[in-house]
Write a protein that holds these residues in place. Sequence first.
Motif: not given
Length: 180
Positions: A9-15, A20-22
């Motif tokens: 699980r990571r914080q995605l800062k895209i879009g 948080k997504r795996f």
Amino acid sequence: MSIKVIAQRRQLKIGKNPSKRFVMRPDLYSSIAEKKVFQEAATHSGISVGVIKAAWESAGAVIRTWATEGHSVPVPGLGTMRFGVRAKAVEKLDDVKTALITTRRIVFTPSVDVKDELKNTSIQITCLDEDGTVLKRVTSGDSGAIEDPENANTPSQGEENGTTDPNTPSGGNYDGPNGD
């Protein structure tokens, strides 16, 4: 035998909606030393390590030479390889120049036996939180579909792997002579 994958699980800062997504990645062990490959091949074949190494190095030189001459070259027991390019498309003959080439590529097409081996190999996913704590483990139940590098329309080509060049007017790629 199985392929091990980590889903962390990571914080995605895209879009527009960061969340948080795996995110999956292969859990690679280590690189195997070339020397060990020759030793194992010698053990399995009864041929000395020196002879196997000399033969493999000679085959490698032949494969490189033929590939740079534009051939698709068989790599016995594994598949075929060839060189290709990604390039931008243009409408006018006068616009064709080497600056249109965005990337040189090595295209490897695995043999049916290699594809079957991969298709029949299970995948084990270990799910981790942000700190690396194991949340659960999952074993594959997927179809075992294999990407075909010769067919740009396979689902894992293009958008998902970022392999198409968005700057190419046709959205396509040119991989070699005869449109291969």
